[in-house]
Design an enzyme around this catalytic site. Structure first.
Site, PDB file in Angstrom:
ATOM      1  N   GLY A  10       1.173  -1.713   0.059  1.00  0.00           N
ATOM      2  CA  GLY A  10       0.593   0.054   0.075  1.00  0.00           C
ATOM      3  C   GLY A  10       0.937   0.636   0.205  1.00  0.00           C
ATOM      4  N   ALA A  11       1.737   1.653  -1.191  1.00  0.00           N
ATOM      5  CA  ALA A  11       2.861   2.438  -0.934  1.00  0.00           C
ATOM      6  C   ALA A  11       2.410   3.183  -2.060  1.00  0.00           C
ATOM      7  CB  ALA A  11       3.937   1.849  -0.977  1.00  0.00           C
ATOM      8  N   SER A  12       1.497   3.345  -2.400  1.00  0.00           N
ATOM      9  CA  SER A  12       1.273   4.462  -3.726  1.00  0.00           C
ATOM     10  C   SER A  12       0.492   5.422  -2.908  1.00  0.00           C
ATOM     11  CB  SER A  12      -0.235   3.524  -4.332  1.00  0.00           C
ATOM     12  OG  SER A  12      -0.929   3.124  -3.925  1.00  0.00           O
ATOM     13  N   ARG A  13      -0.352   5.664  -1.392  1.00  0.00           N
ATOM     14  CA  ARG A  13      -0.673   7.052  -1.483  1.00  0.00           C
ATOM     15  C   ARG A  13      -0.077   6.969   0.093  1.00  0.00           C
ATOM     16  NH1 ARG A  13      -5.624   6.871  -0.832  1.00  0.00           N
ATOM     17  NH2 ARG A  13      -6.247   4.815  -0.830  1.00  0.00           N
ATOM     18  N   VAL A  62      -3.305  -6.814  -1.835  1.00  0.00           N
ATOM     19  CA  VAL A  62      -2.977  -7.798  -1.407  1.00  0.00           C
ATOM     20  C   VAL A  62      -4.050  -8.947  -0.341  1.00  0.00           C
ATOM     21  CG1 VAL A  62      -0.487  -6.901  -0.239  1.00  0.00           C
ATOM     22  CG2 VAL A  62      -3.056  -6.021   0.979  1.00  0.00           C
ATOM     23  N   SER A 140      -3.778   0.064  14.361  1.00  0.00           N
ATOM     24  CA  SER A 140      -3.792   1.525  14.610  1.00  0.00           C
ATOM     25  C   SER A 140      -4.502   1.673  15.996  1.00  0.00           C
ATOM     26  CB  SER A 140      -5.596   1.887  14.481  1.00  0.00           C
ATOM     27  OG  SER A 140      -6.937   3.027  14.677  1.00  0.00           O
ATOM     28  N   TYR A 153     -13.336  -2.669  11.372  1.00  0.00           N
ATOM     29  CA  TYR A 153     -12.123  -2.059  11.002  1.00  0.00           C
ATOM     30  C   TYR A 153     -10.796  -2.279  12.574  1.00  0.00           C
ATOM     31  CZ  TYR A 153      -8.004   1.151  10.695  1.00  0.00           C
ATOM     32  OH  TYR A 153      -7.138   2.333  10.324  1.00  0.00           O
ATOM     33  N   LYS A 157      -7.339  -4.658  13.018  1.00  0.00           N
ATOM     34  CA  LYS A 157      -6.235  -3.964  13.454  1.00  0.00           C
ATOM     35  C   LYS A 157      -5.907  -4.212  15.105  1.00  0.00           C
ATOM     36  CE  LYS A 157      -5.386  -1.294  10.528  1.00  0.00           C
ATOM     37  NZ  LYS A 157      -4.505  -1.360   9.307  1.00  0.00           N
ATOM     38  N   ILE A 186      -3.759  10.716  11.434  1.00  0.00           N
ATOM     39  CA  ILE A 186      -2.686  10.858  10.683  1.00  0.00           C
ATOM     40  C   ILE A 186      -3.338  11.303   9.554  1.00  0.00           C
ATOM     41  CG2 ILE A 186      -0.811  10.087   8.930  1.00  0.00           C
ATOM     42  CD1 ILE A 186      -0.916   9.453  12.555  1.00  0.00           C
TER      43      ILE A 186
HETATM   44  P1  NAP Z   1      -4.704   5.638   2.604  1.00  0.00           P
HETATM   45  O1  NAP Z   1      -4.085   6.968   2.472  1.00  0.00           O
HETATM   46  O2  NAP Z   1      -5.828   5.614   1.953  1.00  0.00           O
HETATM   47  O3  NAP Z   1      -3.393   4.714   1.720  1.00  0.00           O
HETATM   48  C1  NAP Z   1      -3.749   3.718   2.140  1.00  0.00           C
HETATM   49  C2  NAP Z   1      -2.845   2.630   1.292  1.00  0.00           C
HETATM   50  O4  NAP Z   1      -3.831   0.942   1.116  1.00  0.00           O
HETATM   51  C3  NAP Z   1      -3.120   2.424  -0.570  1.00  0.00           C
HETATM   52  O5  NAP Z   1      -1.718   2.933  -1.049  1.00  0.00           O
HETATM   53  C4  NAP Z   1      -3.784   1.733  -1.064  1.00  0.00           C
HETATM   54  O6  NAP Z   1      -3.154   1.319  -2.340  1.00  0.00           O
HETATM   55  C5  NAP Z   1      -3.876   0.992  -0.081  1.00  0.00           C
HETATM   56  N1  NAP Z   1      -4.400  -0.365  -0.707  1.00  0.00           N
HETATM   57  C6  NAP Z   1      -5.892  -0.735  -0.074  1.00  0.00           C
HETATM   58  N2  NAP Z   1      -6.507  -1.547  -0.304  1.00  0.00           N
HETATM   59  C7  NAP Z   1      -5.114  -2.642  -0.691  1.00  0.00           C
HETATM   60  C8  NAP Z   1      -5.390  -3.796  -1.458  1.00  0.00           C
HETATM   61  N3  NAP Z   1      -6.317  -4.792  -1.629  1.00  0.00           N
HETATM   62  N4  NAP Z   1      -4.136  -5.013  -2.027  1.00  0.00           N
HETATM   63  C9  NAP Z   1      -3.586  -3.323  -1.826  1.00  0.00           C
HETATM   64  N5  NAP Z   1      -3.162  -2.107  -1.761  1.00  0.00           N
HETATM   65  C10 NAP Z   1      -4.421  -1.797  -0.870  1.00  0.00           C
HETATM   66  O7  NAP Z   1      -4.332   6.092   3.841  1.00  0.00           O
HETATM   67  P2  NAP Z   1      -3.357   4.993   5.210  1.00  0.00           P
HETATM   68  O8  NAP Z   1      -4.071   6.313   6.240  1.00  0.00           O
HETATM   69  O9  NAP Z   1      -2.163   6.106   4.447  1.00  0.00           O
HETATM   70  O10 NAP Z   1      -3.251   4.287   5.383  1.00  0.00           O
HETATM   71  C11 NAP Z   1      -2.462   3.568   6.080  1.00  0.00           C
HETATM   72  C12 NAP Z   1      -2.412   2.494   6.853  1.00  0.00           C
HETATM   73  O11 NAP Z   1      -2.206   2.965   8.584  1.00  0.00           O
HETATM   74  C13 NAP Z   1      -3.474   1.196   6.934  1.00  0.00           C
HETATM   75  O12 NAP Z   1      -3.204   0.063   7.249  1.00  0.00           O
HETATM   76  C14 NAP Z   1      -4.847   1.877   7.670  1.00  0.00           C
HETATM   77  O13 NAP Z   1      -5.055   0.945   8.586  1.00  0.00           O
HETATM   78  C15 NAP Z   1      -3.671   2.282   8.969  1.00  0.00           C
HETATM   79  N6  NAP Z   1      -3.164   3.590   9.957  1.00  0.00           N
HETATM   80  C16 NAP Z   1      -4.337   4.984   9.308  1.00  0.00           C
HETATM   81  C17 NAP Z   1      -4.625   5.985  10.120  1.00  0.00           C
HETATM   82  C18 NAP Z   1      -5.205   7.082   9.647  1.00  0.00           C
HETATM   83  O14 NAP Z   1      -5.301   8.201  10.527  1.00  0.00           O
HETATM   84  N7  NAP Z   1      -4.674   7.704   8.687  1.00  0.00           N
HETATM   85  C19 NAP Z   1      -4.445   5.433  11.706  1.00  0.00           C
HETATM   86  C20 NAP Z   1      -4.030   4.552  11.779  1.00  0.00           C
HETATM   87  C21 NAP Z   1      -3.501   3.543  11.087  1.00  0.00           C
HETATM   88  P3  NAP Z   1      -4.184   1.853  -3.751  1.00  0.00           P
HETATM   89  O15 NAP Z   1      -4.951   2.785  -3.520  1.00  0.00           O
HETATM   90  O16 NAP Z   1      -3.224   1.762  -4.858  1.00  0.00           O
HETATM   91  O17 NAP Z   1      -5.240   0.206  -3.838  1.00  0.00           O
END
Ligand code: NAP
Length: 246
Positions: A10-13, A62, A140, A153, A157, A186
């Site tokens: 999930g490193a695209s964003r 994944v 999380s 969710y 986690k 975040i």
């Molecule tokens: P995000 O900006 O929505 O990015 C999510 C990433 O996960 C994207 O690169 C997406 O890739 C990838 N992804 C989703 N489903 C996938 C799949 N089936 N196969 C491969 N890649 C997949 O989210 P983020 O905030 O960066 O979150 C990253 C991680 O941190 C997550 O596990 C999230 O639960 C955790 N987290 C986030 C927060 C927060 O507040 N943001 C807090 C706690 C934990 P594509 O777009 O290419 O599909």
């Protein structure tokens, strides 16, 4: 500079993109996994490549073990190994527990939890014989304390934390460290459906008086991947500005 290889799911964003960037800047070969966001992944690849870093991309969902197995094989073929696995890919859904459909439950659990089993199981085929490796699982705060309207969710986690603790015990003798990062709130696309006033309330409830940045999490991941954390395993580190203190 080291020549270790890191696979970041999930490193695209968002957080994964920041981890991939920081790892590339610190000398890692980096495999950027993406699923839907091909343009974003290729933009990141082009940017890092133009700066002279050793990076590559791989499209894989994944939540599908066949795709994960091919991805890990590709990583090992391309970079001759895998030293760090960052299980970051994830989705968040908000719903009352009683309104969660069976399909939605399965989607969250397979994307957030089963994926970690698949990637880790495959990477360990390489890490155990080489007697080294770092596995970093992105959990999380909601996996630590539970989030209402996010039971699926939170379940995924929390399970990642349990998995990491148990696996750390099993893999210690193989010199492989397994740790969790449990971010607070975040600023990424994941917050897109949260109203501004709700985000402001979260900010005000945070002792450090701000929301987290993707760099806050990437710095933590870089530390856990490095030799500086060699005596740390089975732990949960929660960069959350003091929002959750246990
Ligand atoms: P995000 O900006 O929505 O990015 C999510 C990433 O996960 C994207 O690169 C997406 O890739 C990838 N992804 C989703 N489903 C996938 C799949 N089936 N196969 C491969 N890649 C997949 O989210 P983020 O905030 O960066 O979150 C990253 C991680 O941190 C997550 O596990 C999230 O639960 C955790 N987290 C986030 C927060 C927060 O507040 N943001 C807090 C706690 C934990 P594509 O777009 O290419 O599909």
């Amino acid at each position: 500079m080291n020549k270790k290889t890191a696979l970041i799911t999930g490193a695209s964003r968002g957080i994964g993109k920041a981890i991939a960037t920081l790892f590339a800047e610190n000398g890692y070969n980096v495999l950027i996994n993406y699923n839907n966001s091909e343009k974003e992944a290729l933009d990141l690849y082009n940017e890092l490549k133009s700066r002279g870093f050793a990076v590559d991309t791989y499209k894989a969902d994944v939540s599908k073990k066949e795709e994960v197995n091919l991805m890990v094989n590709y990583c090992i073929g391309q970079f001759e190994g895998i030293d760090v696995l960052v299980n970051n890919a994830g989705i968040s859904k908000t719903n009352l527990f009683t309104d969660i459909s069976y399909e939605e439950w399965d989607e969250v659990i397979s994307t957030n939890l089963n994926s970690v089993f698949y990637t880790t199981k495959k990477a360990l085929q390489y890490m155990i014989p080489q007697m080294s490796g770092k596995i970093i699982n992105i959990s999380s705060i909601w996996g630590m304390v539970g989030g209402s309207y996010e039971v699926h969710y939170s379940t995924s986690k929390a399970a990642i934390i349990g998995m990491s603790k148990a696996l750390a015990k099993e893999l210690g003798p193989s010199n492989i460290q397994v740790n969790c990062i449990a971010p607070g709130v975040i600023q990424t696309d994941m917050l897109d459906n949260i109203e501004d006033d709700a985000l402001e309330a979260l900010r005000q409830e945070t002792p450090l008086m701000r929301l987290g940045t993707v760099e806050d999490i990437a710095n933590c991941a870089l530390f856990l991947a490095s030799d500086k954390s060699n005596f740390i395993t089975g732990q949960v580190i929660s960069p959350n500005g003091g929002f959750v203190i246990v």
